[in-house]
Structure formats: C-alpha cells, structure tokens
Design a protein around this motif. Sequence first.
Motif, PDB file in Angstrom:
ATOM      1  N   HIS A   1       0.804  -1.228   0.000  1.00 51.22           N
ATOM      2  CA  HIS A   1       0.000   0.000   0.000  1.00 51.22           C
ATOM      3  C   HIS A   1       0.834   1.274   0.000  1.00 51.22           C
ATOM      4  CE1 HIS A   1      -3.697  -2.353   0.615  1.00 51.22           C
ATOM      5  NE2 HIS A   1      -2.964  -3.084   1.425  1.00 51.22           N
ATOM      6  N   SER A   2       2.046   1.204  -0.569  1.00 53.63           N
ATOM      7  CA  SER A   2       2.887   2.397  -0.637  1.00 53.63           C
ATOM      8  C   SER A   2       3.064   2.910  -2.070  1.00 53.63           C
ATOM      9  CB  SER A   2       4.270   2.113  -0.026  1.00 53.63           C
ATOM     10  OG  SER A   2       5.026   1.225  -0.832  1.00 53.63           O
ATOM     11  N   SER A   3       2.266   2.420  -3.005  1.00 47.77           N
ATOM     12  CA  SER A   3       2.430   2.798  -4.416  1.00 47.77           C
ATOM     13  C   SER A   3       2.108   4.260  -4.682  1.00 47.77           C
ATOM     14  CB  SER A   3       1.535   1.927  -5.301  1.00 47.77           C
ATOM     15  OG  SER A   3       0.169   2.287  -5.149  1.00 47.77           O
ATOM     16  N   GLY A   4       1.341   4.877  -3.793  1.00 55.34           N
ATOM     17  CA  GLY A   4       0.864   6.238  -4.028  1.00 55.34           C
ATOM     18  C   GLY A   4      -0.438   6.281  -4.806  1.00 55.34           C
ATOM     19  N   ILE A   5      -0.857   5.138  -5.359  1.00 53.76           N
ATOM     20  CA  ILE A   5      -2.129   5.091  -6.097  1.00 53.76           C
ATOM     21  C   ILE A   5      -3.164   4.443  -5.180  1.00 53.76           C
ATOM     22  CG2 ILE A   5      -3.221   4.433  -8.279  1.00 53.76           C
ATOM     23  CD1 ILE A   5      -0.468   4.134  -9.499  1.00 53.76           C
TER      24      ILE A   5
ATOM     25  N   ASP B   1       5.590   6.569   1.546  1.00 50.92           N
ATOM     26  CA  ASP B   1       4.484   6.709   2.482  1.00 50.92           C
ATOM     27  C   ASP B   1       3.528   5.569   2.186  1.00 50.92           C
ATOM     28  OD1 ASP B   1       2.954   7.772   4.518  1.00 50.92           O
ATOM     29  OD2 ASP B   1       2.918   9.805   3.692  1.00 50.92           O
ATOM     30  N   HIS B   2       2.445   5.453   2.953  1.00 56.41           N
ATOM     31  CA  HIS B   2       1.494   4.400   2.613  1.00 56.41           C
ATOM     32  C   HIS B   2       0.068   4.840   2.910  1.00 56.41           C
ATOM     33  CE1 HIS B   2       1.720   3.444   6.947  1.00 56.41           C
ATOM     34  NE2 HIS B   2       0.589   2.768   6.796  1.00 56.41           N
ATOM     35  N   GLY B   3      -0.846   4.292   2.133  1.00 57.70           N
ATOM     36  CA  GLY B   3      -2.269   4.533   2.297  1.00 57.70           C
ATOM     37  C   GLY B   3      -3.023   3.349   1.717  1.00 57.70           C
TER      38      GLY B   3
ATOM     39  N   ALA C   1      -5.466  12.824   4.823  1.00 56.47           N
ATOM     40  CA  ALA C   1      -6.115  11.619   4.308  1.00 56.47           C
ATOM     41  C   ALA C   1      -6.711  11.940   2.946  1.00 56.47           C
ATOM     42  CB  ALA C   1      -7.199  11.141   5.264  1.00 56.47           C
ATOM     43  N   LEU C   2      -6.545  11.030   2.004  1.00 58.25           N
ATOM     44  CA  LEU C   2      -6.908  11.290   0.618  1.00 58.25           C
ATOM     45  C   LEU C   2      -8.053  10.385   0.176  1.00 58.25           C
ATOM     46  CD1 LEU C   2      -3.248  11.431  -0.693  1.00 58.25           C
ATOM     47  CD2 LEU C   2      -4.745  13.375  -0.224  1.00 58.25           C
TER      48      LEU C   2
ATOM     49  N   ARG D   1      -2.499   7.077   5.003  1.00 57.15           N
ATOM     50  CA  ARG D   1      -2.990   8.238   4.273  1.00 57.15           C
ATOM     51  C   ARG D   1      -4.423   8.065   3.781  1.00 57.15           C
ATOM     52  NH1 ARG D   1       0.814  11.675   2.012  1.00 57.15           N
ATOM     53  NH2 ARG D   1      -1.006  13.001   1.631  1.00 57.15           N
ATOM     54  N   THR D   2      -4.947   6.856   3.822  1.00 58.97           N
ATOM     55  CA  THR D   2      -6.337   6.612   3.424  1.00 58.97           C
ATOM     56  C   THR D   2      -7.241   6.469   4.639  1.00 58.97           C
ATOM     57  OG1 THR D   2      -5.561   5.419   1.473  1.00 58.97           O
ATOM     58  CG2 THR D   2      -7.869   5.131   2.069  1.00 58.97           C
TER      59      THR D   2
END
Length: 382
Positions: free
Chosen positions: A118-122, A155-157, A230-231, A304-305
Amino acid sequence: MTQPSTPVLPPVAEVAGTHAGAGAEIREAFSRTLARSAGGAQLVVTRNGQTLVDVAGGSMDQDTPVQVYSVSKLLVAFAAAHAHGHGVLDLNRPLAETWPAFDRDATRTVTARMVLNHSSGINGIDRPLTTDELVAGALDEAVEQQDPRWEPGTDHGYQPFTYGALMSGVFRHGAGTTVQDYVAEHITGPSGANFWFGAPDDVLPRVAPLTFEAPVLTEAQAADLASGRALPDGSMVPILQDSPGFFSDPRVIQADWPAMSGVSTARDLAAVANAVLGFGQGEALLSPDQLEGMIAEQRHGMDRTLAHVSRYGSGVELAHGFFPYFGGRSFGHQGAGGSVVAVDPDTGLVFAYTSTHTAATVGGSDAALTLMACTRQVVSGQ
C-alpha cells in the motif's frame, strides 16, 4: 399445594455446528456476540489443522456463502507470494518493465511490492466513477492514468479498490494470466475450498443478504480528511453515496474485483489458510521463505487513506493497535461486512469469521475482535 409458575425466559441465541475441547468457551462467546449483533455470522477456529470450533448462527448456517470484501486481498497476497517464490513474478521489479502504461516519469519506480504494501501512491483515483463504470471495468484503465499521490515507496495509504485493479495488471502483464485464475489454480484449488471472485450464477441465490449502518467517521479521520492528510478515493463514491444499494446490486455481487468481491464461507476461508501454511495437512502451499517474505513488516504508521495507524506486510495486514489479531507475527485481513481471517504461524491458529452486518465503521467487526481475544486466551491456557 400451589406449584411455582414457570418463568418466562428470553429467546435463545441458537448456534449450529460443532466444537471440541476448549472450543466450548469460544462457542459460548460466539453465542453472546450473536445475541448482540444483527444478521448472522460464521466462525471457524483451528489449531494445527484440528478444528476447535465450526459454528454459525442468526441468518446463516455453516454453508451459507457471503461477501467477504477485502478479505479477498489476502487470497491475492497468497497468490503473489506463491508466484514470486516460483519465479512467475518478480514483485520487486518496476511495473514499467512489463506494463507499458507505467513507463512514464510519475510511475516508473512503482513495483508490485509497493502495491501489495500500500505504498504505491495510487491509493485511489481522482476521477469519481459510477457503479456502471466500475462494473464495466473502468477502474483498470483509471489506475493506468492515475499519477501517484506521493512519491512511490515513501508513504502508505490503504488501497481499497485500486489494489485489485493494480494486481490484476501485475498478473496480466507480468505473468500472462489473471490473478483470479492464478488463485484458483494455485491457492483455492489445492485447498479444496470454495472461494469465488464474484458469485457464480448458481451461487448468487444462496449469498446471504446484508444489513448496513450509516457510515461514521472518527474525530481523527474527519480532521485528517479536512486537512488533506487523508486522501479520498473517487472509485468509492458509489459506496459512500449508497452503501446498501451498492453492495446489494447483483452486478456488484458477481463482479470479479480482486480487491473486494470475494464470496465464501468461514469454513472455506479457514481451509485456504490451513493449506497455505500446511497446518495439519501435508506440504504447505507457501514455503517458509515465501511466508516470511509475505509477513515481514514493510509499512507501519499513519495511513494516508484510513487516517489511523496501520501496519502491512506484502499484501497482508499485520497486528497493530486498531486490529491486534493474535499479536506477535500473526497476520490476516479484515473486510467490510465484519469478516476477518487471522493466522498465527507460531501457534498454528487459524481464525475465520464472516458476518452479514456492516457496522458504522467499516472493517472487521467488534464481534470478531472479541472472539479473537477469547480464542487467544483459551488457547494460551491449554
């Protein structure tokens, strides 16, 4: 002589199924959680392949299939670890080397390992998608066009939907097959378990109906969304606008989304986990090295999510404060609807819980947390 009147007792939270030994305590705890929640649930707990509990209650029996949502990601993680270990995929190789759409400046460093942890940024897409578009496969194209929201790997989300579309592309471009077919051939097939990415026509009428509570944010989540830390994910718009309508749509129940369209039972999910680790049934589907590569910590910190602390290995969730599993090296995945699979490679424990009720805060249910704590205590006391 006047006979004492028979007291009027409350209804009984009836539980169907079997238990062995210390499983009696877990069964009783399951009955209590069943009485406190809506809908139905299933629970299977095994230790070294031996069943402690195999029960169901409420609106479900032991063979009732149910949507398990992001528990599906665990099956994808098993497949990825297997494919990497057998040289079918290189999870550390940039996607751009096999997937032309990622051969651009913004995405050239993204690897399958980053997708899995979960660190791809997508973690989402910027363009809102409708249910019709999601069912038609628009997310597969959308992730190819999406720029990462942070430098990949820094980073991760959590990637609720995009995880599946990205891993679909990883297998399609890197292995020449679909992730669904790879899971069926190398994971669920050898385990003898029933697990489907989307309910087949003959299974659809048997899938348990779901109940929902209106979603609620925690204070920290609301603050992080407001600040931009958070995105949000545009692919989740249909869920946020109408969760009951989205998840009960037959097209969604039958969609083959690797991130969240799994349909199974607790008994079958436990069978998969036991086969993958080789608990009580011969050679494991994953070697010790492949298992270690999957469960080694890769990301830990503010998500981040989700806007809370999370902890990931390679496609699996690791024990953390919000969801402690069995502590130590235990791992698993939770899903909307309350379902959870938890595995402890050191004690031989496999825990599979499914539910028909989605609480206000999406993810593994409070009942599952209670039952994991009960299981850990019961087993440690033996």
